[in-house]
Design a protein around this motif. Structure first.
Motif, PDB file in Angstrom:
ATOM      1  N   ILE A  69       0.876  -1.181   0.000  1.00 35.36           N
ATOM      2  CA  ILE A  69       0.000   0.000   0.000  1.00 35.36           C
ATOM      3  C   ILE A  69       0.907   1.223   0.000  1.00 35.36           C
ATOM      4  CG2 ILE A  69      -1.872   1.195   1.202  1.00 35.36           C
ATOM      5  CD1 ILE A  69      -2.117  -1.436   2.945  1.00 35.36           C
ATOM      6  N   ARG A  70       0.607   2.173  -0.883  1.00 32.89           N
ATOM      7  CA  ARG A  70       1.408   3.402  -0.892  1.00 32.89           C
ATOM      8  C   ARG A  70       0.561   4.626  -0.580  1.00 32.89           C
ATOM      9  NH1 ARG A  70       4.639   4.962  -6.100  1.00 32.89           N
ATOM     10  NH2 ARG A  70       5.239   2.798  -5.836  1.00 32.89           N
ATOM     11  N   GLY A  72       2.099   8.349   0.908  1.00 33.80           N
ATOM     12  CA  GLY A  72       2.965   9.394   0.368  1.00 33.80           C
ATOM     13  C   GLY A  72       4.267   8.858  -0.192  1.00 33.80           C
ATOM     14  N   ASN A  75       8.275   6.174   3.086  1.00 29.77           N
ATOM     15  CA  ASN A  75       8.811   5.183   4.006  1.00 29.77           C
ATOM     16  C   ASN A  75      10.287   4.879   3.694  1.00 29.77           C
ATOM     17  OD1 ASN A  75       8.963   1.886   4.339  1.00 29.77           O
ATOM     18  ND2 ASN A  75       7.941   2.936   6.006  1.00 29.77           N
ATOM     19  N   PHE A  79       8.419   0.393   1.986  1.00 29.94           N
ATOM     20  CA  PHE A  79       7.274  -0.510   2.072  1.00 29.94           C
ATOM     21  C   PHE A  79       6.097  -0.060   1.206  1.00 29.94           C
ATOM     22  CE2 PHE A  79       8.960  -1.799   6.473  1.00 29.94           C
ATOM     23  CZ  PHE A  79       9.618  -2.902   5.951  1.00 29.94           C
ATOM     24  N   GLY A 130       4.324  15.633  10.794  1.00 28.91           N
ATOM     25  CA  GLY A 130       5.789  15.605  10.804  1.00 28.91           C
ATOM     26  C   GLY A 130       6.375  16.941  10.407  1.00 28.91           C
ATOM     27  N   VAL A 132       8.233  17.537   7.576  1.00 28.46           N
ATOM     28  CA  VAL A 132       8.397  17.716   6.125  1.00 28.46           C
ATOM     29  C   VAL A 132       7.022  17.492   5.505  1.00 28.46           C
ATOM     30  CG1 VAL A 132       9.477  16.784   4.027  1.00 28.46           C
ATOM     31  CG2 VAL A 132      10.826  17.037   6.101  1.00 28.46           C
ATOM     32  N   THR A 135       5.475  14.536   3.199  1.00 29.48           N
ATOM     33  CA  THR A 135       5.270  13.198   3.766  1.00 29.48           C
ATOM     34  C   THR A 135       3.790  12.815   3.700  1.00 29.48           C
ATOM     35  OG1 THR A 135       7.083  13.683   5.280  1.00 29.48           O
ATOM     36  CG2 THR A 135       5.738  11.776   5.819  1.00 29.48           C
ATOM     37  N   GLY A 136       3.518  11.528   3.515  1.00 25.64           N
ATOM     38  CA  GLY A 136       2.142  11.054   3.417  1.00 25.64           C
ATOM     39  C   GLY A 136       1.443  11.009   4.763  1.00 25.64           C
ATOM     40  N   GLY A 139       1.108   6.740   6.007  1.00 28.04           N
ATOM     41  CA  GLY A 139       2.163   6.046   6.739  1.00 28.04           C
ATOM     42  C   GLY A 139       2.530   6.745   8.026  1.00 28.04           C
ATOM     43  N   GLY A 145       3.338   9.301  14.371  1.00 30.70           N
ATOM     44  CA  GLY A 145       3.375  10.698  13.939  1.00 30.70           C
ATOM     45  C   GLY A 145       3.787  11.678  15.023  1.00 30.70           C
ATOM     46  N   GLY A 195      -5.328  -3.086   7.032  1.00 35.46           N
ATOM     47  CA  GLY A 195      -6.210  -2.784   5.915  1.00 35.46           C
ATOM     48  C   GLY A 195      -5.738  -1.533   5.210  1.00 35.46           C
ATOM     49  N   TRP A 319      18.361   5.305   7.081  1.00 37.08           N
ATOM     50  CA  TRP A 319      18.180   5.881   8.419  1.00 37.08           C
ATOM     51  C   TRP A 319      18.060   4.815   9.486  1.00 37.08           C
ATOM     52  CZ3 TRP A 319      13.272   8.499   6.206  1.00 37.08           C
ATOM     53  CH2 TRP A 319      12.148   7.696   6.341  1.00 37.08           C
ATOM     54  N   ASN A 414       8.355   4.296  12.478  1.00 36.41           N
ATOM     55  CA  ASN A 414       8.547   5.005  11.208  1.00 36.41           C
ATOM     56  C   ASN A 414       9.991   5.449  10.989  1.00 36.41           C
ATOM     57  OD1 ASN A 414       6.022   4.771  10.145  1.00 36.41           O
ATOM     58  ND2 ASN A 414       5.298   6.777  10.793  1.00 36.41           N
ATOM     59  N   ILE A 450       3.702  -6.206   3.652  1.00 32.43           N
ATOM     60  CA  ILE A 450       4.801  -5.347   3.195  1.00 32.43           C
ATOM     61  C   ILE A 450       4.790  -4.118   4.109  1.00 32.43           C
ATOM     62  CG2 ILE A 450       5.873  -4.192   1.217  1.00 32.43           C
ATOM     63  CD1 ILE A 450       5.475  -7.172   0.734  1.00 32.43           C
TER      64      ILE A 450
HETATM   65  C1  LIG Z   1      11.835  13.588   4.695  1.00 33.41           C
HETATM   66  C2  LIG Z   1      11.111  12.808   5.758  1.00 33.41           C
HETATM   67  C3  LIG Z   1      10.762  13.439   6.952  1.00 33.41           C
HETATM   68  C4  LIG Z   1      10.069  12.739   7.943  1.00 33.41           C
HETATM   69  N1  LIG Z   1       9.724  13.401   9.103  1.00 33.41           N
HETATM   70  C5  LIG Z   1       8.950  12.775  10.014  1.00 33.41           C
HETATM   71  C6  LIG Z   1       8.479  13.475  11.168  1.00 33.41           C
HETATM   72  O1  LIG Z   1       8.800  14.635  11.381  1.00 33.41           O
HETATM   73  N2  LIG Z   1       7.661  12.818  12.010  1.00 33.41           N
HETATM   74  C7  LIG Z   1       7.278  11.537  11.799  1.00 33.41           C
HETATM   75  O2  LIG Z   1       6.503  11.023  12.607  1.00 33.41           O
HETATM   76  N3  LIG Z   1       7.732  10.826  10.739  1.00 33.41           N
HETATM   77  C8  LIG Z   1       8.561  11.434   9.852  1.00 33.41           C
HETATM   78  N4  LIG Z   1       9.022  10.736   8.755  1.00 33.41           N
HETATM   79  C9  LIG Z   1       8.787   9.290   8.677  1.00 33.41           C
HETATM   80  C10 LIG Z   1       7.456   9.002   8.056  1.00 33.41           C
HETATM   81  O3  LIG Z   1       6.469   9.046   9.053  1.00 33.41           O
HETATM   82  C11 LIG Z   1       7.475   7.594   7.437  1.00 33.41           C
HETATM   83  O4  LIG Z   1       8.454   7.570   6.419  1.00 33.41           O
HETATM   84  C12 LIG Z   1       6.122   7.179   6.883  1.00 33.41           C
HETATM   85  O5  LIG Z   1       6.186   5.802   6.600  1.00 33.41           O
HETATM   86  C13 LIG Z   1       5.751   7.941   5.640  1.00 33.41           C
HETATM   87  O6  LIG Z   1       4.428   7.690   5.277  1.00 33.41           O
HETATM   88  P1  LIG Z   1       4.005   7.708   3.729  1.00 33.41           P
HETATM   89  O7  LIG Z   1       2.540   7.525   3.623  1.00 33.41           O
HETATM   90  O8  LIG Z   1       4.612   8.895   3.069  1.00 33.41           O
HETATM   91  O9  LIG Z   1       4.828   6.440   3.227  1.00 33.41           O
HETATM   92  P2  LIG Z   1       4.474   5.144   2.349  1.00 33.41           P
HETATM   93  O10 LIG Z   1       5.817   4.655   1.923  1.00 33.41           O
HETATM   94  O11 LIG Z   1       3.482   5.436   1.314  1.00 33.41           O
HETATM   95  O12 LIG Z   1       3.835   4.175   3.412  1.00 33.41           O
HETATM   96  C14 LIG Z   1       4.491   3.797   4.587  1.00 33.41           C
HETATM   97  C15 LIG Z   1       3.831   2.576   5.212  1.00 33.41           C
HETATM   98  O13 LIG Z   1       2.501   2.888   5.580  1.00 33.41           O
HETATM   99  C16 LIG Z   1       1.564   2.108   4.866  1.00 33.41           C
HETATM  100  N5  LIG Z   1       0.477   2.998   4.426  1.00 33.41           N
HETATM  101  C17 LIG Z   1       0.583   4.242   3.888  1.00 33.41           C
HETATM  102  N6  LIG Z   1      -0.621   4.760   3.655  1.00 33.41           N
HETATM  103  C18 LIG Z   1      -1.524   3.832   4.049  1.00 33.41           C
HETATM  104  C19 LIG Z   1      -2.934   3.791   4.063  1.00 33.41           C
HETATM  105  N7  LIG Z   1      -3.670   4.826   3.647  1.00 33.41           N
HETATM  106  N8  LIG Z   1      -3.544   2.651   4.528  1.00 33.41           N
HETATM  107  C20 LIG Z   1      -2.805   1.612   4.978  1.00 33.41           C
HETATM  108  N9  LIG Z   1      -1.462   1.601   4.989  1.00 33.41           N
HETATM  109  C21 LIG Z   1      -0.824   2.705   4.531  1.00 33.41           C
HETATM  110  C22 LIG Z   1       2.337   1.500   3.723  1.00 33.41           C
HETATM  111  O14 LIG Z   1       1.848   0.266   3.372  1.00 33.41           O
HETATM  112  C23 LIG Z   1       3.740   1.390   4.287  1.00 33.41           C
HETATM  113  O15 LIG Z   1       3.880   0.190   5.020  1.00 33.41           O
HETATM  114  C24 LIG Z   1       9.721  11.391   7.747  1.00 33.41           C
HETATM  115  C25 LIG Z   1      10.095  10.756   6.557  1.00 33.41           C
HETATM  116  C26 LIG Z   1      10.791  11.462   5.576  1.00 33.41           C
HETATM  117  C27 LIG Z   1      11.223  10.753   4.316  1.00 33.41           C
END
Ligand SMILES: Cc1cc2nc3c(=O)[nH]c(=O)nc-3n(C[C@H](O)[C@H](O)[C@H](O)COP(=O)(O)OP(=O)(O)OC[C@H]3O[C@@H](n4cnc5c(N)ncnc54)[C@H](O)[C@@H]3O)c2cc1C
Length: 458
Positions: A69-70, A72, A75, A79, A130, A132, A135-136, A139, A145, A195, A319, A414, A450
């Protein structure tokens, strides 16, 4: 149904948003924020609705594909994708609906924090996220968070009111304190194990203009500034937030030219209290004589996006994280050494405060077990050049090895790479067993594996 027929059926439903190897745009669609991850999924399904998610999930299950699942795509271990499997890419689902009267926001599962901050700021409201804003939401929220509002308003999960989830068997359910409370509990830190979350509902708080920015010192001051920071911040009102950073000063204004590309330590501040008190609040910081003082008033989304330009998509990232109750002098000495050895301009180390409101929630109230520690540390080797990948990894692992003995023995989920079951179990501590029971109830076949995987009980 054959694989080809199944893809044809999925295409019939999602149209051009089903992307296969060889399609124009495949390489762009498979790329994650972390350029070090180079995986080749068999199918990428860009989902625009709950129905699309259910169709993609059914397709993946019927073809026996591993499913990622993606949200933002930020990760670290990547993942949000999988070699030879199906990516359920939620990026088209980024709508944000704000109910200003109730102070809530309903956010679709593929939104970024920039989209949330933009929508809530229009009403003078915000929720913790977070530092930045690209970020999604997905995740970051599902892992816990933490960010600028966390000392005052808690983790992102502490502000989650409800989630709409497509389960492994295709059912759509709402999880909240009153509906599927066990699932709601598990979602608040248990990651993407339970889910596909198609929408999150958050509590919002009045936040508009904040006093914020960095204060920075030369790297030679690291030991003094870090030992001061570790004692100073926990004693301050929760309106004051600041994370400690090891950095190389970027060669841009407003940093003075003499400081450009110098190794440095910094605290990046966010003060949400009475602006009339700001000078008094920051007086002890200024007494430390920072070489650069970038404090000033800014709209909250401007603070949130400060680092977006420095960390665009596609850099190499490696990291390592850990929780700390305090930063003892021996750890301070290790930090002072590794700051001098930052391998590249983008590489960094952050120590985020997770005291205040975080500690008003009990250890077992959410899966986030480490409510009694004060700091969450991440060491990130970062650089645009893939040739530097090994250098980044070695610096991050050596640095982590030097400070880990002083840690609480676990990390923020995270901020972990793919480090194995023991680390996953350590992060959830006493909550792992309940998580695995909820996993057995909602995803007994471990369709969603994953991730930082929680194994189904039994
Ligand atoms: C530049 C940068 C700065 C960051 N700063 C912070 C910070 O200040 N504070 C903090 O807490 N974290 C921070 N992070 C870490 C961040 O919380 C994790 O990298 C997180 O996994 C990013 O979520 P994403 O949705 O972008 O990632 P993705 O790679 O899309 O997903 C991450 C994980 O979550 C799952 N997932 C995502 N969306 C869903 C959904 N809707 N339903 C079910 N599963 C889902 C995915 O399957 C995967 O396992 C930072 C990361 C980066 C790269």
């Amino acid at each position: 149904m054959s694989h080809t027929t199944a893809i044809g059926a999925l295409r019939g439903r999602l149209g051009a948003e089903v992307i296969l190897p060889g399609d124009a745009g495949y390489d762009e669609a498979r790329a994650l924020h972390n350029g070090m991850i180079d995986k080749r999924p068999a199918v990428i399904a860009r989902c625009a609705s709950v129905g699309d998610v259910a169709s993609a999930l059914e397709f993946g299950r019927s073809c026996g594909l591993a499913i990622a699942i993606r949200g933002g795509g930020h990760n670290g271990p990547g993942f949000g994708t999988v070699d030879g499997g199906l990516v359920i890419d939620l990026s088209p689902m980024h709508r944000v609906e704000v109910d200003a009267d109730r102070r809530t926001a309903r956010v679709q599962g593929g939104a970024t924090w920039a989209q949330v901050d933009g929508a809530t700021h229009a009403h003078g409201l915000a929720t913790p996220s977070g530092v930045v804003s690209s970020t999604g939401v997905g995740g970051l929220t599902l892992g816990g968070g933490h960010g600028y509002l966390t000392r005052k308003h808690g983790l992102t999960i502490d502000n989650l009111l409800a989630a709409e989830v497509v389960l492994a068997d295709g059912r759509l359910v709402t999880a909240s304190e009153s509906d599927h409370p066990d699932l709601f509990w598990a979602l608040r830190g248990g990651g993407g194990n339970f889910g596909v979350v198609t929408s999150f509902t958050f509590r919002l708080h009045p936040v508009h203009t904040v006093i914020c920015g960095p204060t920075a010192w030369p790297a030679s001051a690291t030991a003094d500034v870090l030992s001061w920071y570790r004692d100073f911040l926990p004693a301050q009102d929760e309106e004051l937030y600041g994370f400690f950073a090891a950095m190389t000063v970027p060669p841009v204004a407003p940093f003075p030219e003499a400081f450009h590309l110098q190794k440095a330590c910094a605290v990046i501040w966010c003060y949400t209290g009475d602006p009339a008190r700001a000078d008094e609040v920051f007086a002890p910081v200024r007494q430390l004589g920072p070489a650069f003082d970038g404090l000033g008033a800014a709209p909250y989304p401007a603070l949130q996006s400060t680092f977006d330009g420095l960390y665009p998509k596609g850099l190499q990232w490696y990291w390592r994280g850990d929780f700390f109750t305090t930063v003892p002098d021996a750890a301070v000495a290790a930090h002072a050494r590794f700051v001098e050895e930052l391998p590249t301009m983008h590489s960094t180390m952050h120590i985020y405060p997770i005291d205040g409101a975080v500690q008003r929630v009990g250890t077992t109230e959410t899966p986030w077990a480490h409510r009694d520690v004060n700091f969450s540390q991440v060491i990130a080797g970062v650089d645009p050049d893939p040739a530097n990948a090994e250098v980044l990894k070695r610096w991050a692992v050596d640095y982590w090895d030097a400070t880990h003995p002083y840690s609480a023995g676990a990390a923020y989920v995270n901020f972990m790479m793919d480090e194995g079951q023991d680390r996953v179990r350590a992060t959830y501590g006493p909550n792992y067993r309940r998580l695995s029971e909820v996993k057995a109830q909602y995803d007994p076949d471990n369709v969603f594996h994953i991730n930082q995987n929680i194994l189904p009980a039994g």
